[in-house]
Design a protein around this motif. Structure first.
Motif, PDB file in Angstrom:
ATOM      1  N   ALA A  60      69.710  -4.005  81.574  1.00 54.76           N
ATOM      2  CA  ALA A  60      68.957  -4.786  82.310  1.00 54.76           C
ATOM      3  C   ALA A  60      68.023  -5.679  81.403  1.00 54.76           C
ATOM      4  CB  ALA A  60      67.866  -3.838  83.214  1.00 54.76           C
ATOM      5  N   THR A  61      68.531  -6.543  80.810  1.00 54.57           N
ATOM      6  CA  THR A  61      67.557  -7.484  79.854  1.00 54.57           C
ATOM      7  C   THR A  61      66.803  -8.184  80.281  1.00 54.57           C
ATOM      8  OG1 THR A  61      69.484  -8.937  79.922  1.00 54.57           O
ATOM      9  CG2 THR A  61      69.774  -7.395  78.087  1.00 54.57           C
ATOM     10  N   ALA A  62      66.991  -8.724  81.632  1.00 53.17           N
ATOM     11  CA  ALA A  62      65.918  -9.658  82.197  1.00 53.17           C
ATOM     12  C   ALA A  62      64.659  -8.664  82.410  1.00 53.17           C
ATOM     13  CB  ALA A  62      66.378 -10.287  83.469  1.00 53.17           C
ATOM     14  N   LEU A  63      64.910  -7.409  83.110  1.00 58.36           N
ATOM     15  CA  LEU A  63      63.715  -6.743  83.434  1.00 58.36           C
ATOM     16  C   LEU A  63      62.961  -6.250  82.069  1.00 58.36           C
ATOM     17  CD1 LEU A  63      65.107  -4.558  86.495  1.00 58.36           C
ATOM     18  CD2 LEU A  63      63.222  -6.376  86.413  1.00 58.36           C
ATOM     19  N   LEU A  64      63.945  -5.699  81.031  1.00 55.00           N
ATOM     20  CA  LEU A  64      63.097  -5.560  79.658  1.00 55.00           C
ATOM     21  C   LEU A  64      62.382  -6.401  79.068  1.00 55.00           C
ATOM     22  CD1 LEU A  64      66.728  -3.434  78.502  1.00 55.00           C
ATOM     23  CD2 LEU A  64      64.221  -2.488  78.931  1.00 55.00           C
ATOM     24  N   GLU A  65      62.829  -7.737  79.321  1.00 57.16           N
ATOM     25  CA  GLU A  65      61.977  -8.829  78.636  1.00 57.16           C
ATOM     26  C   GLU A  65      60.848  -9.082  79.509  1.00 57.16           C
ATOM     27  OE1 GLU A  65      62.552 -13.782  78.322  1.00 57.16           O
ATOM     28  OE2 GLU A  65      64.295 -12.483  78.176  1.00 57.16           O
ATOM     29  N   GLU A  66      60.957  -8.918  80.817  1.00 53.29           N
ATOM     30  CA  GLU A  66      59.799  -9.210  81.559  1.00 53.29           C
ATOM     31  C   GLU A  66      58.585  -8.048  81.291  1.00 53.29           C
ATOM     32  OE1 GLU A  66      58.849  -8.184  86.398  1.00 53.29           O
ATOM     33  OE2 GLU A  66      60.527  -9.482  85.675  1.00 53.29           O
ATOM     34  N   LEU A  67      59.100  -6.746  81.026  1.00 54.11           N
ATOM     35  CA  LEU A  67      58.051  -5.693  80.749  1.00 54.11           C
ATOM     36  C   LEU A  67      57.766  -5.807  79.282  1.00 54.11           C
ATOM     37  CD1 LEU A  67      60.575  -2.705  82.309  1.00 54.11           C
ATOM     38  CD2 LEU A  67      58.084  -3.516  82.976  1.00 54.11           C
ATOM     39  N   ALA A  68      58.516  -6.384  78.233  1.00 59.71           N
ATOM     40  CA  ALA A  68      58.103  -6.744  77.046  1.00 59.71           C
ATOM     41  C   ALA A  68      56.868  -7.492  77.065  1.00 59.71           C
ATOM     42  CB  ALA A  68      59.259  -6.935  76.243  1.00 59.71           C
ATOM     43  N   ASN A  69      56.862  -8.431  77.989  1.00 61.04           N
ATOM     44  CA  ASN A  69      55.742  -9.285  78.151  1.00 61.04           C
ATOM     45  C   ASN A  69      54.624  -9.274  78.974  1.00 61.04           C
ATOM     46  OD1 ASN A  69      57.292 -11.121  76.192  1.00 61.04           O
ATOM     47  ND2 ASN A  69      58.515 -11.716  77.691  1.00 61.04           N
ATOM     48  N   ASP A  70      54.785  -8.054  79.594  1.00 61.87           N
ATOM     49  CA  ASP A  70      53.610  -7.645  80.681  1.00 61.87           C
ATOM     50  C   ASP A  70      52.719  -7.050  79.915  1.00 61.87           C
ATOM     51  OD1 ASP A  70      52.304  -6.518  82.710  1.00 61.87           O
ATOM     52  OD2 ASP A  70      53.874  -5.894  83.859  1.00 61.87           O
ATOM     53  N   ARG A  71      51.389  -7.420  79.616  1.00 56.64           N
ATOM     54  CA  ARG A  71      50.416  -6.914  79.186  1.00 56.64           C
ATOM     55  C   ARG A  71      49.738  -5.635  79.879  1.00 56.64           C
ATOM     56  NH1 ARG A  71      48.919  -8.787  74.345  1.00 56.64           N
ATOM     57  NH2 ARG A  71      49.778 -11.118  74.016  1.00 56.64           N
ATOM     58  N   SER A  72      50.184  -5.573  81.231  1.00 59.81           N
ATOM     59  CA  SER A  72      49.645  -4.267  81.935  1.00 59.81           C
ATOM     60  C   SER A  72      50.572  -3.061  81.431  1.00 59.81           C
ATOM     61  CB  SER A  72      49.698  -4.633  83.404  1.00 59.81           C
ATOM     62  OG  SER A  72      50.951  -4.624  83.786  1.00 59.81           O
ATOM     63  N   VAL A  73      51.564  -3.410  80.787  1.00 56.20           N
ATOM     64  CA  VAL A  73      52.417  -2.010  80.254  1.00 56.20           C
ATOM     65  C   VAL A  73      52.006  -1.734  78.981  1.00 56.20           C
ATOM     66  CG1 VAL A  73      54.874  -1.505  79.525  1.00 56.20           C
ATOM     67  CG2 VAL A  73      54.345  -2.967  81.606  1.00 56.20           C
ATOM     68  N   ALA A  74      52.083  -0.312  78.841  1.00 54.42           N
ATOM     69  CA  ALA A  74      51.390   0.213  77.680  1.00 54.42           C
ATOM     70  C   ALA A  74      52.337  -0.462  76.440  1.00 54.42           C
ATOM     71  CB  ALA A  74      51.618   1.691  77.530  1.00 54.42           C
ATOM     72  N   PRO A  75      51.581  -0.470  75.383  1.00 57.07           N
ATOM     73  CA  PRO A  75      52.032  -1.326  74.083  1.00 57.07           C
ATOM     74  C   PRO A  75      53.168  -0.534  73.607  1.00 57.07           C
ATOM     75  CG  PRO A  75      49.795  -1.297  73.858  1.00 57.07           C
ATOM     76  CD  PRO A  75      49.995  -0.328  75.133  1.00 57.07           C
ATOM     77  N   GLU A  76      53.304   0.728  73.701  1.00 54.61           N
ATOM     78  CA  GLU A  76      54.584   1.434  73.089  1.00 54.61           C
ATOM     79  C   GLU A  76      55.881   1.076  73.985  1.00 54.61           C
ATOM     80  OE1 GLU A  76      56.351   6.087  73.392  1.00 54.61           O
ATOM     81  OE2 GLU A  76      53.939   5.790  73.177  1.00 54.61           O
ATOM     82  N   LEU A  77      55.430   1.079  75.252  1.00 54.81           N
ATOM     83  CA  LEU A  77      56.535   0.832  76.139  1.00 54.81           C
ATOM     84  C   LEU A  77      57.137  -0.600  76.071  1.00 54.81           C
ATOM     85  CD1 LEU A  77      55.345   2.707  79.240  1.00 54.81           C
ATOM     86  CD2 LEU A  77      57.165   3.515  77.688  1.00 54.81           C
ATOM     87  N   ARG A  78      56.264  -1.541  75.869  1.00 54.73           N
ATOM     88  CA  ARG A  78      56.414  -2.955  75.735  1.00 54.73           C
ATOM     89  C   ARG A  78      57.381  -3.021  74.418  1.00 54.73           C
ATOM     90  NH1 ARG A  78      50.985  -5.153  75.626  1.00 54.73           N
ATOM     91  NH2 ARG A  78      51.936  -6.771  74.253  1.00 54.73           N
ATOM     92  N   ARG A  79      57.313  -2.499  73.124  1.00 54.23           N
ATOM     93  CA  ARG A  79      57.750  -2.505  72.148  1.00 54.23           C
ATOM     94  C   ARG A  79      59.126  -1.842  72.332  1.00 54.23           C
ATOM     95  NH1 ARG A  79      52.785  -1.192  69.849  1.00 54.23           N
ATOM     96  NH2 ARG A  79      53.305   0.966  69.855  1.00 54.23           N
ATOM     97  N   LYS A  80      59.082  -0.775  73.450  1.00 56.11           N
ATOM     98  CA  LYS A  80      60.742  -0.183  73.318  1.00 56.11           C
ATOM     99  C   LYS A  80      61.361  -1.128  74.166  1.00 56.11           C
ATOM    100  CE  LYS A  80      62.419   4.115  74.824  1.00 56.11           C
ATOM    101  NZ  LYS A  80      62.523   4.899  73.920  1.00 56.11           N
ATOM    102  N   ALA A  81      60.746  -1.854  74.910  1.00 56.20           N
ATOM    103  CA  ALA A  81      61.638  -2.821  75.899  1.00 56.20           C
ATOM    104  C   ALA A  81      62.031  -3.852  75.111  1.00 56.20           C
ATOM    105  CB  ALA A  81      60.731  -3.194  77.036  1.00 56.20           C
TER     106      ALA A  81
END
Length: 83
Positions: A60-81
């Motif tokens: 799910a690359t589009a959703l992963l990219e969206e999560l990686a750019n979402d500052r409301s998501v924890a930094p660790e999870l953004r990095r993993k995405a």
């Protein structure tokens, strides 16, 4: 039968059942639900990481990219995405 999203979100459900529910979501490629779980504040970090792993395995690359750019998501999870 309770649906997998309800199972994951119910705090009184044992962790193993919640993990199995995330696996069910992954196997069914329910990527939108997995992305919601990543964003849920208050859900244990291990379950949120498992949801990211599910998105990765679903491709799910589009959703992963969206999560990686979402500052409301924890930094660790953004990095993993981003991987």
């Amino acid at each position: 039968m309770t649906n997998p999203m309800q199972t994951v979100m119910t705090h009184s459900v044992p962790r193993e059942e919640r993990q199995a529910a995330i696996e069910t979501l992954t196997e069914a490629s329910r990527t939108t639900d997995l992305a919601v779980l990543v964003r849920v504040d208050g859900l244990p970090g291990g379950l949120r990481r498992q949801a990211v792993d599910g998105l990765i395995s679903c491709g799910a690359t589009a959703l992963l990219e969206e999560l990686a750019n979402d500052r409301s998501v924890a930094p660790e999870l953004r990095r993993k995405a981003q991987r």
